[in-house]
Design a protein around this motif. Sequence first.
Motif, PDB file in Angstrom:
ATOM      1  N   ASP A   1       0.866  -1.175   0.000  1.00 41.66           N
ATOM      2  CA  ASP A   1       0.000   0.000   0.000  1.00 41.66           C
ATOM      3  C   ASP A   1       0.907   1.230   0.000  1.00 41.66           C
ATOM      4  O   ASP A   1       1.157   1.835   1.041  1.00 41.66           O
ATOM      5  CB  ASP A   1      -0.915  -0.014   1.227  1.00 41.66           C
ATOM      6  CG  ASP A   1      -1.813   1.213   1.296  1.00 41.66           C
ATOM      7  OD1 ASP A   1      -1.901   1.969   0.294  1.00 41.66           O
ATOM      8  OD2 ASP A   1      -2.421   1.434   2.367  1.00 41.66           O
ATOM      9  N   ASP A   2       1.425   1.575  -1.183  1.00 40.30           N
ATOM     10  CA  ASP A   2       2.343   2.708  -1.297  1.00 40.30           C
ATOM     11  C   ASP A   2       1.703   4.012  -0.846  1.00 40.30           C
ATOM     12  O   ASP A   2       2.386   4.916  -0.376  1.00 40.30           O
ATOM     13  CB  ASP A   2       2.832   2.852  -2.742  1.00 40.30           C
ATOM     14  CG  ASP A   2       3.651   1.657  -3.199  1.00 40.30           C
ATOM     15  OD1 ASP A   2       4.074   0.854  -2.344  1.00 40.30           O
ATOM     16  OD2 ASP A   2       3.870   1.519  -4.407  1.00 40.30           O
ATOM     17  N   ARG A   3       0.386   4.110  -0.975  1.00 41.55           N
ATOM     18  CA  ARG A   3      -0.320   5.329  -0.577  1.00 41.55           C
ATOM     19  C   ARG A   3      -0.072   5.632   0.906  1.00 41.55           C
ATOM     20  O   ARG A   3       0.007   6.801   1.297  1.00 41.55           O
ATOM     21  CB  ARG A   3      -1.805   5.157  -0.867  1.00 41.55           C
ATOM     22  CG  ARG A   3      -2.643   6.374  -0.600  1.00 41.55           C
ATOM     23  CD  ARG A   3      -2.603   7.336  -1.779  1.00 41.55           C
ATOM     24  NE  ARG A   3      -1.931   8.546  -1.352  1.00 41.55           N
ATOM     25  CZ  ARG A   3      -1.333   9.409  -2.149  1.00 41.55           C
ATOM     26  NH1 ARG A   3      -1.285   9.198  -3.432  1.00 41.55           N
ATOM     27  NH2 ARG A   3      -0.768  10.481  -1.690  1.00 41.55           N
ATOM     28  N   ALA A   4       0.045   4.600   1.740  1.00 38.05           N
ATOM     29  CA  ALA A   4       0.284   4.817   3.170  1.00 38.05           C
ATOM     30  C   ALA A   4       1.622   5.521   3.395  1.00 38.05           C
ATOM     31  O   ALA A   4       1.741   6.386   4.271  1.00 38.05           O
ATOM     32  CB  ALA A   4       0.254   3.482   3.920  1.00 38.05           C
ATOM     33  N   VAL A   5       2.632   5.189   2.596  1.00 35.77           N
ATOM     34  CA  VAL A   5       3.932   5.860   2.699  1.00 35.77           C
ATOM     35  C   VAL A   5       3.798   7.306   2.236  1.00 35.77           C
ATOM     36  O   VAL A   5       4.294   8.225   2.893  1.00 35.77           O
ATOM     37  CB  VAL A   5       5.012   5.123   1.877  1.00 35.77           C
ATOM     38  CG1 VAL A   5       6.355   5.838   1.996  1.00 35.77           C
ATOM     39  CG2 VAL A   5       5.136   3.679   2.315  1.00 35.77           C
TER      40      VAL A   5
ATOM     41  N   VAL B   1       4.344   0.170   7.492  1.00 42.04           N
ATOM     42  CA  VAL B   1       3.970   0.223   6.082  1.00 42.04           C
ATOM     43  C   VAL B   1       4.411  -1.045   5.352  1.00 42.04           C
ATOM     44  O   VAL B   1       5.330  -1.738   5.777  1.00 42.04           O
ATOM     45  CB  VAL B   1       4.596   1.449   5.366  1.00 42.04           C
ATOM     46  CG1 VAL B   1       4.099   2.753   5.977  1.00 42.04           C
ATOM     47  CG2 VAL B   1       6.115   1.384   5.387  1.00 42.04           C
ATOM     48  N   VAL B   2       3.730  -1.306   4.255  1.00 43.90           N
ATOM     49  CA  VAL B   2       4.131  -2.308   3.282  1.00 43.90           C
ATOM     50  C   VAL B   2       4.120  -1.588   1.943  1.00 43.90           C
ATOM     51  O   VAL B   2       3.100  -1.009   1.557  1.00 43.90           O
ATOM     52  CB  VAL B   2       3.173  -3.517   3.245  1.00 43.90           C
ATOM     53  CG1 VAL B   2       3.612  -4.520   2.193  1.00 43.90           C
ATOM     54  CG2 VAL B   2       3.073  -4.171   4.618  1.00 43.90           C
TER      55      VAL B   2
ATOM     56  N   GLY C   1       1.089   5.476  -6.067  1.00 41.01           N
ATOM     57  CA  GLY C   1       0.703   6.372  -4.983  1.00 41.01           C
ATOM     58  C   GLY C   1       1.316   7.755  -5.102  1.00 41.01           C
ATOM     59  O   GLY C   1       0.632   8.747  -4.978  1.00 41.01           O
ATOM     60  N   CYS C   2       2.603   7.841  -5.325  1.00 44.78           N
ATOM     61  CA  CYS C   2       3.315   9.095  -5.531  1.00 44.78           C
ATOM     62  C   CYS C   2       4.703   8.733  -6.049  1.00 44.78           C
ATOM     63  O   CYS C   2       5.076   7.568  -6.070  1.00 44.78           O
ATOM     64  CB  CYS C   2       3.397   9.925  -4.244  1.00 44.78           C
ATOM     65  SG  CYS C   2       4.288   9.142  -2.891  1.00 44.78           S
TER      66      CYS C   2
END
Length: 138
Positions: free
Chosen positions: A27-31, A44-45, A74-75
Amino acid sequence: MSRTNRVVLPLVVACALAACSPTQTPDDRAVCDAYSAQRSRVEVVADGTITRLFGVAQGRVSPHEGFLMRLASGCSLVVRVEANTDFTGPIPLREGQSVAVKGEYEYYPGGGVVHWTHRDPRGRHEGGYISSGGQVYE
């Protein structure tokens, strides 16, 4: 074996094997969200591509292997990833290689770092990993 058992049994086995798998869905969005909010201590993963290798260097307590990873989605953030080689052993990595990591994100203006990418021998911290090329390093 009944028709129902022939259908259900493989599904049960697949689910059980997936539950035993040490890797999780990235979940790149979490980073990206943690970086934007300047938050640290976020589990995070994430996944992405290695853009630079730092090799193994002596850390404060033990040797660590580091690299930069551009997130896959995600970014367009590039984060540093650190692994304690006392736990993972050396990890055969190369620039351009796809990699997934689980660990604790710490914010800093240059992109942040994901560390605790290994098990905690004292059991006080959630274990992490680095996964690449079909291998999981914990």
